[in-house]
Scaffold this motif. Sequence first.
Motif, short mmCIF file in Angstrom:
data_model
loop_
_atom_site.label_atom_id
_atom_site.label_comp_id
_atom_site.label_asym_id
_atom_site.label_seq_id
_atom_site.Cartn_x
_atom_site.Cartn_y
_atom_site.Cartn_z
N THR A 10 37.23 40.95 45.10
CA THR A 10 38.14 40.15 44.28
C THR A 10 37.42 38.88 43.88
N VAL A 11 37.24 38.70 42.57
CA VAL A 11 36.59 37.50 42.03
C VAL A 11 37.67 36.69 41.32
N THR A 12 37.83 35.43 41.75
CA THR A 12 38.84 34.55 41.17
C THR A 12 38.15 33.50 40.33
N LEU A 13 38.57 33.40 39.05
CA LEU A 13 37.96 32.48 38.09
C LEU A 13 39.03 31.48 37.63
N VAL A 20 41.68 36.90 37.50
CA VAL A 20 41.30 37.65 38.70
C VAL A 20 40.69 38.99 38.27
N ALA A 21 39.52 39.29 38.84
CA ALA A 21 38.88 40.59 38.63
C ALA A 21 38.85 41.29 39.98
N ARG A 22 39.38 42.49 40.03
CA ARG A 22 39.32 43.31 41.24
C ARG A 22 38.47 44.52 40.94
N ILE A 23 37.38 44.64 41.69
CA ILE A 23 36.39 45.70 41.44
C ILE A 23 36.32 46.60 42.67
N ASP A 24 36.53 47.90 42.45
CA ASP A 24 36.45 48.86 43.56
C ASP A 24 35.00 49.11 43.91
N TYR A 65 35.51 40.08 49.61
CA TYR A 65 35.36 41.54 49.72
C TYR A 65 36.17 42.01 50.92
N ARG A 66 37.17 42.85 50.65
CA ARG A 66 38.03 43.33 51.73
C ARG A 66 38.48 44.75 51.42
N ILE A 94 26.12 42.94 47.96
CA ILE A 94 26.87 42.42 46.82
C ILE A 94 26.24 41.10 46.37
N ASP A 95 25.94 41.01 45.09
CA ASP A 95 25.30 39.83 44.52
C ASP A 95 26.05 39.44 43.25
N ILE A 96 26.45 38.18 43.15
CA ILE A 96 27.16 37.68 41.98
C ILE A 96 26.37 36.52 41.40
N ASP A 97 26.02 36.63 40.12
CA ASP A 97 25.26 35.58 39.42
C ASP A 97 26.01 35.14 38.18
#
Length: 148
Positions: free
Chosen positions: A113-116, A40-44, A107-108, A53-56
């Motif tokens: 929060t990105v879950t891998l 889990v990555a949590r990014i402020d 995003y909250r 927000i763009d995730i590639d």
Amino acid sequence: MATYTSDPFRDIERFMNSTLRTPNTAAMPMDLFRRGDEFVARIDLPGVDPETIDIDIDERTLTVRAERVADSTADVKWLSRERPTGTFARQLTLGYGLAVDKIDADYRDGVLTVTLPVSEESKPRKVTVNHVSGGHVIDAPAQEAVSE
């Protein structure tokens, strides 16, 4: 008697590094941890429009981009301006063994929060050992020593 010598160039550089330059990660601080079978990555990202927000994922690199737009400065005299604006990016090199097709993002309250998840093939598992009882002995004729 102690003397203090000052190097004005070093002092200016120290001032520049500590106040004017912010590292790329300062605009996107991140916590990264493993919880069970997922990372889990949590990014402020406070003040970021979720639409920016763009995730590639390219090969084994996950890139997160976001934009924080500056407030209108028409009739403003700034006294302090510390919140960074613009487009920010953060990259993570992904290890093998992740289910990249099942990555999830949420995003909250200003936190992305990105879950891998770990792939099924990479999860630890037990191997059953079969035991065959009552084996038999195979006799082989002894070879005679060869003399030359």
